[in-house]
Design an enzyme around this catalytic site. Structure first.
Site, PDB file in Angstrom:
ATOM      1  N   ARG A 196     -28.685 -32.802   8.904  1.00  0.00           N
ATOM      2  CA  ARG A 196     -29.642 -32.846  10.009  1.00  0.00           C
ATOM      3  C   ARG A 196     -29.724 -31.518  10.785  1.00  0.00           C
ATOM      4  O   ARG A 196     -30.626 -31.313  11.590  1.00  0.00           O
ATOM      5  CB  ARG A 196     -29.273 -34.009  10.963  1.00  0.00           C
ATOM      6  CG  ARG A 196     -29.505 -35.373  10.335  1.00  0.00           C
ATOM      7  CD  ARG A 196     -28.798 -36.492  11.089  1.00  0.00           C
ATOM      8  NE  ARG A 196     -27.387 -36.622  10.705  1.00  0.00           N
ATOM      9  CZ  ARG A 196     -26.557 -37.547  11.197  1.00  0.00           C
ATOM     10  NH1 ARG A 196     -26.964 -38.415  12.098  1.00  0.00           N
ATOM     11  NH2 ARG A 196     -25.287 -37.589  10.798  1.00  0.00           N
TER      12      ARG A 196
ATOM     13  N   GLY B  78     -18.043 -40.223   2.546  1.00  0.00           N
ATOM     14  CA  GLY B  78     -17.915 -40.976   3.794  1.00  0.00           C
ATOM     15  C   GLY B  78     -16.644 -40.631   4.559  1.00  0.00           C
ATOM     16  O   GLY B  78     -15.713 -40.040   4.012  1.00  0.00           O
TER      17      GLY B  78
ATOM     18  N   ASN C  73     -26.159  14.233  17.851  1.00  0.00           N
ATOM     19  CA  ASN C  73     -24.908  13.956  17.126  1.00  0.00           C
ATOM     20  C   ASN C  73     -25.117  13.652  15.657  1.00  0.00           C
ATOM     21  O   ASN C  73     -24.179  13.527  14.910  1.00  0.00           O
ATOM     22  CB  ASN C  73     -24.178  12.767  17.773  1.00  0.00           C
ATOM     23  CG  ASN C  73     -24.987  11.487  17.695  1.00  0.00           C
ATOM     24  OD1 ASN C  73     -26.216  11.518  17.739  1.00  0.00           O
ATOM     25  ND2 ASN C  73     -24.296  10.369  17.582  1.00  0.00           N
TER      26      ASN C  73
ATOM     27  N   TYR D  39     -28.755  10.495  26.348  1.00  0.00           N
ATOM     28  CA  TYR D  39     -28.029   9.867  25.244  1.00  0.00           C
ATOM     29  C   TYR D  39     -26.715  10.614  25.052  1.00  0.00           C
ATOM     30  O   TYR D  39     -26.703  11.815  24.770  1.00  0.00           O
ATOM     31  CB  TYR D  39     -28.835   9.908  23.934  1.00  0.00           C
ATOM     32  CG  TYR D  39     -27.987   9.432  22.778  1.00  0.00           C
ATOM     33  CD1 TYR D  39     -27.491   8.126  22.776  1.00  0.00           C
ATOM     34  CD2 TYR D  39     -27.624  10.271  21.731  1.00  0.00           C
ATOM     35  CE1 TYR D  39     -26.656   7.673  21.755  1.00  0.00           C
ATOM     36  CE2 TYR D  39     -26.797   9.823  20.701  1.00  0.00           C
ATOM     37  CZ  TYR D  39     -26.320   8.528  20.730  1.00  0.00           C
ATOM     38  OH  TYR D  39     -25.494   8.092  19.734  1.00  0.00           O
TER      39      TYR D  39
ATOM     40  N   ARG E 121     -23.155   1.134  24.301  1.00  0.00           N
ATOM     41  CA  ARG E 121     -22.932   0.587  22.955  1.00  0.00           C
ATOM     42  C   ARG E 121     -21.459   0.651  22.572  1.00  0.00           C
ATOM     43  O   ARG E 121     -20.647   1.253  23.271  1.00  0.00           O
ATOM     44  CB  ARG E 121     -23.820   1.350  21.968  1.00  0.00           C
ATOM     45  CG  ARG E 121     -25.311   1.035  22.171  1.00  0.00           C
ATOM     46  CD  ARG E 121     -26.195   1.972  21.378  1.00  0.00           C
ATOM     47  NE  ARG E 121     -25.808   2.021  19.982  1.00  0.00           N
ATOM     48  CZ  ARG E 121     -26.068   3.045  19.166  1.00  0.00           C
ATOM     49  NH1 ARG E 121     -26.699   4.123  19.615  1.00  0.00           N
ATOM     50  NH2 ARG E 121     -25.685   3.003  17.918  1.00  0.00           N
TER      51      ARG E 121
ATOM     52  N   ARG F 265     -35.046  31.296  27.555  1.00  0.00           N
ATOM     53  CA  ARG F 265     -36.170  30.437  27.939  1.00  0.00           C
ATOM     54  C   ARG F 265     -37.471  31.130  27.572  1.00  0.00           C
ATOM     55  O   ARG F 265     -37.579  32.348  27.679  1.00  0.00           O
ATOM     56  CB  ARG F 265     -36.157  30.209  29.436  1.00  0.00           C
ATOM     57  CG  ARG F 265     -34.905  29.484  29.866  1.00  0.00           C
ATOM     58  CD  ARG F 265     -34.744  29.458  31.357  1.00  0.00           C
ATOM     59  NE  ARG F 265     -33.521  28.702  31.635  1.00  0.00           N
ATOM     60  CZ  ARG F 265     -33.270  28.126  32.777  1.00  0.00           C
ATOM     61  NH1 ARG F 265     -34.121  28.199  33.763  1.00  0.00           N
ATOM     62  NH2 ARG F 265     -32.152  27.469  32.944  1.00  0.00           N
TER      63      ARG F 265
HETATM   64  C1  UD1 Z   1     -19.875 -41.135  12.851  1.00  0.00           C
HETATM   65  C2  UD1 Z   1     -19.346 -42.576  12.794  1.00  0.00           C
HETATM   66  C3  UD1 Z   1     -19.980 -43.389  13.919  1.00  0.00           C
HETATM   67  C4  UD1 Z   1     -19.728 -42.716  15.261  1.00  0.00           C
HETATM   68  C5  UD1 Z   1     -20.183 -41.248  15.252  1.00  0.00           C
HETATM   69  C6  UD1 Z   1     -19.710 -40.548  16.496  1.00  0.00           C
HETATM   70  C7  UD1 Z   1     -18.795 -43.246  10.505  1.00  0.00           C
HETATM   71  C8  UD1 Z   1     -19.273 -43.932   9.283  1.00  0.00           C
HETATM   72  N1  UD1 Z   1     -19.649 -43.151  11.522  1.00  0.00           N
HETATM   73  O1  UD1 Z   1     -21.283 -41.183  12.572  1.00  0.00           O
HETATM   74  O2  UD1 Z   1     -19.411 -44.705  13.932  1.00  0.00           O
HETATM   75  O3  UD1 Z   1     -20.409 -43.427  16.296  1.00  0.00           O
HETATM   76  O4  UD1 Z   1     -19.601 -40.552  14.123  1.00  0.00           O
HETATM   77  O5  UD1 Z   1     -20.193 -39.249  16.551  1.00  0.00           O
HETATM   78  O6  UD1 Z   1     -17.667 -42.825  10.548  1.00  0.00           O
HETATM   79  N2  UD1 Z   1     -17.385 -36.173   7.280  1.00  0.00           N
HETATM   80  C9  UD1 Z   1     -16.534 -35.800   6.263  1.00  0.00           C
HETATM   81  N3  UD1 Z   1     -16.706 -36.331   5.022  1.00  0.00           N
HETATM   82  C10 UD1 Z   1     -17.667 -37.238   4.742  1.00  0.00           C
HETATM   83  C11 UD1 Z   1     -18.541 -37.622   5.793  1.00  0.00           C
HETATM   84  C12 UD1 Z   1     -18.363 -37.074   7.044  1.00  0.00           C
HETATM   85  O7  UD1 Z   1     -15.638 -34.990   6.476  1.00  0.00           O
HETATM   86  O8  UD1 Z   1     -17.740 -37.680   3.593  1.00  0.00           O
HETATM   87  C13 UD1 Z   1     -17.201 -35.586   8.613  1.00  0.00           C
HETATM   88  C14 UD1 Z   1     -18.412 -34.790   9.071  1.00  0.00           C
HETATM   89  O9  UD1 Z   1     -18.269 -33.437   8.709  1.00  0.00           O
HETATM   90  C15 UD1 Z   1     -18.387 -34.978  10.579  1.00  0.00           C
HETATM   91  C16 UD1 Z   1     -17.685 -36.294  10.770  1.00  0.00           C
HETATM   92  O10 UD1 Z   1     -17.032 -36.610   9.545  1.00  0.00           O
HETATM   93  O11 UD1 Z   1     -17.617 -33.963  11.228  1.00  0.00           O
HETATM   94  C17 UD1 Z   1     -18.666 -37.424  11.131  1.00  0.00           C
HETATM   95  O12 UD1 Z   1     -19.665 -37.524  10.128  1.00  0.00           O
HETATM   96  P1  UD1 Z   1     -21.191 -37.693  10.511  1.00  0.00           P
HETATM   97  O13 UD1 Z   1     -21.978 -37.694   9.266  1.00  0.00           O
HETATM   98  O14 UD1 Z   1     -21.559 -36.754  11.565  1.00  0.00           O
HETATM   99  O15 UD1 Z   1     -21.147 -39.199  11.084  1.00  0.00           O
HETATM  100  P2  UD1 Z   1     -22.124 -39.867  12.144  1.00  0.00           P
HETATM  101  O16 UD1 Z   1     -23.344 -40.344  11.462  1.00  0.00           O
HETATM  102  O17 UD1 Z   1     -22.291 -38.972  13.310  1.00  0.00           O
HETATM  103 CA    CA Z   2     -21.702 -36.933  13.855  1.00  0.00          CA
END
Ligand code: UD1
Ligand code: CA
Length: 464
Positions: free
Chosen positions: A20, A84, A392, A372, A339, A447
């Site tokens: 996003r 996830g 320079n 300068y 600078r 001059r």
């Molecule tokens: C997530 C939560 C949601 C919460 C919100 C708060 C889940 C499923 N959802 O949603 O309940 O209200 O945060 O801000 O947990 N990430 C990974 N690996 C992955 C997916 C995500 O490391 O496979 C990391 C992302 O980089 C990010 C964080 O986890 O820093 C949260 O992921 P994001 O996709 O932003 O979740 P939200 O939709 O915001």
């Molecule tokens: Ca988030």
């Protein structure tokens, strides 16, 4: 206040792409007031003094590693596929730790404070809960997971926006995405998490019902200031996070003795330092590692980047300083451009439309107008006339100009580098200096003769 949670492991989730954000850069590397979101989160969790910190990275991991470097006590874990938040945490299972408690935070919540995290951990410890989630009551719950409670107000589950029904979407208590969990229970539950949901992801919040099924207690700890949990998913939220953090920073400096005029027009980044009795005027930007001593006045509309100011300095309107250091009681601007590599000693004066670069200027010297000065070493108490230019650059190489003490350079002088000017020398206006200028005495280049044409008539408008 410093904490010390010696049986706590912190896991930071930062593997997501951040679709996003619509960016080629990993989301967590985007800056909030001059510091990446991830650096904010890392510094905040460091204040808890946990047993160790584990960073789950994936998308753009090399870039993330380069940015963060190698802090002590930080374990890197790669999540190759972003399946996830639950899947992300599962990747940390084999990381060695003696901690029995885990605090899971997201790399995209830069406003969280160590105080709030400490409150969550303490309440987790004192309640004997197996899972504690940090929640907040918000006006606009859209996009967040909703906290589902039963008729006895006991937390049952978290439902993501995309999986929620109409009734659930109306719930205003949302999950911050931050959890404190007993480590053994965490992995027992994570193995049971499935991905049969709208996003086909393994959700970390799905450990809640699994923990309840194992007779563990689940609680939500409601935070006081819901602003802190703002999760940055797009650039609108990035701007919101900056605004909230700016208000915090402004407030802090005001409490510490800094006058900030029209504060809503001023940018003061997170790593800036300001002494007492400074006045920051409208539209001014203090960026990066900029440091101001006591009693400095800056602006309006000045920009200071990674610059170091001693005490009682005045930086007038529309001046721009980058990697510059300035001594006590110096006066800069208006409209000065300093600078990188500019080092001004005490009581130096740099006036309007003067540009300096790699210029070391001694105490009390003045460059007041339209000059300068680059690649220059200048002594004390010099007076550099209007329009003086150090030539320079020959198109390929930069050359040095060295000026002694008490030198007076007449207006519109060209100092063709490499060149040296001896102490006490005076250079006549309009000179082109190509050879060494001796100490003391007057040096001037030939001059053009001045002529007078008596019978010349100035053309008038309308003449043929
Ligand atoms: C997530 C939560 C949601 C919460 C919100 C708060 C889940 C499923 N959802 O949603 O309940 O209200 O945060 O801000 O947990 N990430 C990974 N690996 C992955 C997916 C995500 O490391 O496979 C990391 C992302 O980089 C990010 C964080 O986890 O820093 C949260 O992921 P994001 O996709 O932003 O979740 P939200 O939709 O915001
Ligand atoms: Ca988030």
């Amino acid at each position: 206040m410093l904490h010390h949670f010696s049986s706590l492991q912190v896991i930071i989730l930062a593997a997501g792409k951040g679709t996003r954000m619509a960016s080629s850069k990993p989301k967590v590397l985007h800056d909030v007031l001059g510091k990446s979101m991830l650096a904010h989160v890392l510094h905040t969790v460091e204040d808890l003094q946990p047993e160790s910190v584990c960073l789950v990275a994936g998308h753009g991991i090399e870039e993330v590693k380069k940015h963060i470097g190698e802090p002590e006590n930080l374990h890197w874990v790669e999540q190759k596929e972003q399946l996830g938040t639950g899947h992300a945490v599962l990747q940390t299972k084999s990381v060695p730790t003696t901690a029995d408690m885990v605090l899971i935070v997201c790399g995209d919540t830069p406003l969280l404070t160590a105080e709030t995290l400490a409150t969550l951990v303490k309440q987790h410890q004192s309640s004997g809960a197996g899972v504690s989630v940090l929640s907040a009551i918000v006006d606009e719950p859209k996009g967040y997971g909703r906290i589902i409670r039963d008729i006895n107000d006991e937390v049952q589950a978290i439902v993501e926006e995309k999986d929620a029904n109409d009734a659930q979407r109306k719930i205003h208590e949302v999950s911050s995405g931050i959890f404190c969990v007993n480590r053994t229970l965490l992995f027992q539950c994570l193995h049971g998490v499935e991905n049969n949901n709208a996003q086909q992801e393994y959700y970390l919040p799905d450990i809640l019902p699994l923990a309840l099924a194992r007779s563990a207690t689940v609680q939500a700890v409601i935070m006081h200031d819901a602003n802190e949990m703002l999760g940055v998913n797009d650039r609108v939220q990035l701007a919101q996070a900056e605004n909230i953090m700016q208000q915090r920073i402004t407030f802090e400096w005001q409490k510490k003795g800094v006058t900030i005029q029209q504060a809503d027009t001023v940018r003061i980044e997170a790593s800036v330092n300001i002494g007492i009795d400074c006045t920051i005027k409208a539209g001014t930007q203090l960026l990066g590692s900029t440091h101001l001593g006591d009693g400095c006045t800056v602006g309006p509309y000045a920009v200071l980047q990674n610059s170091w100011l001693a005490d009682d300095i005045t930086i007038e309107a529309f001046s721009h300083l980058e990697e510059t250091s300035v001594g006590d009681q110096a006066m800069i601007g208006p409209f000065a451009r300093l600078r990188p590599g500019t080092q001004l000693d005490d009581k130096v004066k740099i006036g309007n439309f003067v540009e300096t670069k790699k210029a070391i200027i001694g105490q009390g010297s003045k460059v007041n107008h339209l000059s300068y000065i680059g690649d220059t070493l200048m002594g004390e108490n010099c007076n550099i006339g209007a329009g003086t230019i150090t030539c320079n650059y020959d198109g390929a190489n930069k050359h040095q100009t060295t000026i002694g003490d008490d030198v007076f350079v007449g207006s519109d002088t060209k100092l063709v580098a490499p060149v040296e000017v001896g102490s006490g020398a005076t250079i006549g206006a309009g000179s082109i200096i190509t050879r060494q200028v001796k100490q003391d005495g007057l040096t001037l280049s030939a001059r053009p003769e001045q002529r007078h044409v008596q019978n010349w008539v100035r053309p008038k408008k309308g003449d043929a």
